[in-house]
Structure formats: C-alpha cells, structure tokens
Motif scaffolding. Structure first.
Motif, short mmCIF file in Angstrom:
data_model
loop_
_atom_site.label_atom_id
_atom_site.label_comp_id
_atom_site.label_asym_id
_atom_site.label_seq_id
_atom_site.Cartn_x
_atom_site.Cartn_y
_atom_site.Cartn_z
N ASP A 145 -6.24 -3.03 10.60
CA ASP A 145 -5.79 -2.79 9.37
C ASP A 145 -5.33 -4.69 8.67
OD1 ASP A 145 -6.18 -0.45 7.85
OD2 ASP A 145 -4.08 0.36 8.87
N SER A 149 0.99 3.19 -3.15
CA SER A 149 -0.41 4.10 -3.58
C SER A 149 -0.57 4.99 -2.35
CB SER A 149 -1.82 2.70 -3.86
OG SER A 149 -1.05 2.47 -5.03
N LYS A 160 -4.04 -2.23 -5.28
CA LYS A 160 -3.66 -0.78 -5.46
C LYS A 160 -2.13 -0.23 -6.19
CE LYS A 160 -7.15 1.42 -5.23
NZ LYS A 160 -8.55 2.48 -5.38
N ASP A 161 -1.70 -1.48 -5.61
CA ASP A 161 0.18 -1.19 -6.31
C ASP A 161 -0.15 -1.86 -7.13
OD1 ASP A 161 0.55 0.27 -3.28
OD2 ASP A 161 1.52 -1.57 -2.18
N GLY A 197 0.54 -1.09 -0.02
CA GLY A 197 0.14 -0.32 -0.17
C GLY A 197 0.87 1.34 -0.14
N PHE A 234 -0.74 4.70 0.62
CA PHE A 234 -1.98 4.31 2.22
C PHE A 234 -1.10 4.81 3.18
CE2 PHE A 234 -4.29 2.04 -1.27
CZ PHE A 234 -5.54 1.86 -0.44
N THR A 285 -6.59 -4.71 -1.21
CA THR A 285 -7.18 -3.82 -1.43
C THR A 285 -5.80 -3.35 -1.61
OG1 THR A 285 -9.04 -3.67 -0.21
CG2 THR A 285 -8.14 -1.50 -1.05
N ARG A 286 -4.50 -2.70 -1.15
CA ARG A 286 -3.38 -2.14 -0.56
C ARG A 286 -2.71 -3.05 -1.93
NH1 ARG A 286 -0.57 0.18 3.92
NH2 ARG A 286 -3.43 0.68 4.79
N THR A 302 -7.84 -6.19 3.87
CA THR A 302 -7.52 -5.12 3.55
C THR A 302 -6.19 -5.53 2.36
OG1 THR A 302 -8.37 -4.33 5.59
CG2 THR A 302 -6.43 -3.41 4.75
#
Length: 202
Positions: free
Chosen positions: A89, A80, A101-102, A77, A82, A97-98, A94
């Motif tokens: 987290d 991105s 995104k990366d 993350g 985060f 998602t991280r 979670t």
C-alpha cells in the motif's frame, strides 16, 4: 488542470497505477509558500506532553486534529474503513485515495499556490527500502513547516536541525527512516476533516 479538464487529484485517484508523485519543477524552491489565513498555530507544547504526545502522530498533526481522548495513533483510511496498511500500500496513489475518502474536501495542490479559504497546506513523503513508512508535514501560521514524527515531539526543524521553509527541499531523514519519495502537497480544512485510530472513532 490536466488534460481532459480533470484535476491532478482526480487523475491520481482514478488511476491506481500512477506511482509518480505529483511534484513539479516549480515546487523546488526555498521561498515560503503563500498563506491562506487558515494555517494552524505552531504550538509544540500543546502536542508534546503526556498522552497527547503518545497518541497523536504525524497524520493527526498535519490535519491539526487535536483530541485529548484519542485511543491510539490515527492512520490514513481508517475513518473510511480501509484495512491496515500493508507494504504493497505504500504508494502515493494509495495514500491519495485513502486521504480523499477520509476527507472529501481535501485536494492536491502545489507549493506555490495558496490554499482555498479555511484550508491549510500539508505534504506527504514515503520512505522506501527494506522498511516502509510515511510522514506528513504541515504549514503553520508562521509560514514555516512543522511535523510530529510518531510518538515524538512536534518540531519545525528537519533532519539537520534547520527550520523548514519547504519540506520538499528539507532533509527528510530521521534516526529510523529517510522519507526519500516525495508524494504531493495538499490542502485540507481541519474543521471538516476526519480521522480514526485503530481503537476508537476519534
């Protein structure tokens, strides 16, 4: 595919309340997972020396992102933007998602399905209890799995000293943590993946 035609990864990312790891009964096997042909070489000496050993953790190792000038350990993350991980987290959703995104091309898979061309397989598990932590493993070109716990040596053995055929079935304990919550297998393209440490952009 899941109901409605969505991929398993899309379901995990879209619904942040999902806490159950994406593991199915067919993943519980001691066979070797099929290879895509893009798996990294198992080269522990490359990772286990000096600054490389200090500044490359399990996440960088699982993504096969070798950067001699990295300032510190990378975290999911950070690329991105985060914020640093908090205790709240530490859920599979979670991290999904991280990581997504990366690395937009990354996707959740299962143990027995070969990754797409140019991609290799990884695995994530979380330690629960009083102290929280996460750990990644990757499949190498040998068919076996290896990992690099924090600032320690990269190795292809589990908590009992056995070579890892499947991290889901292996002993995932260490001297500090027991990664008792399996999250998911995933496929990633090292050349297209991105990560960042807390101190620089590598």
């Amino acid at each position: 595919m899941s109901k409605g035609g969505k991929s398993p990864f899309a379901v995990v990312v879209a619904n942040m309340k999902v806490e159950e790891p994406y593991i199915n009964k067919f993943d519980y096997t001691n066979n070797l997972a099929p290879l895509s042909g893009a798996e990294p070489k198992y080269e522990p000496k490359k990772w286990n020396k000096g600054k490389i050993k200090e500044n490359h953790n399990c996440y960088a190792y699982a993504l096969n992102k070798f950067a001699p000038n990295r300032g510190d350990k990378s975290q999911p993350g950070y690329f991105s933007n985060f914020p640093p991980l908090r205790e709240t987290d530490y859920s599979c959703a979670t991290f999904a998602t991280r990581m997504k995104k990366d690395n937009p091309g990354l996707y959740i898979s299962d143990f027995n399905t070969k990754c797409k061309p140019h991609m290799h397989k990884g695995f994530l598990a979380i330690a629960s209890g009083e102290d929280f932590d996460y750990h990644f493993w990757r499949q190498d070109d040998t068919g076996y799995w290896s990992h690099k716990p924090g600032r320690t040596d990269a190795k292809d053995t589990d908590g009992k000293g056995k070579k890892i055929k499947n991290p889901l079935m292996a002993d995932r304990s260490s001297s500090s943590f027991d990664y008792d919550t399996p999250c998911f297998f995933f496929c990633v393209n090292s050349k297209l993946s991105s990560l960042r440490s807390s101190t620089n952009s590598h």
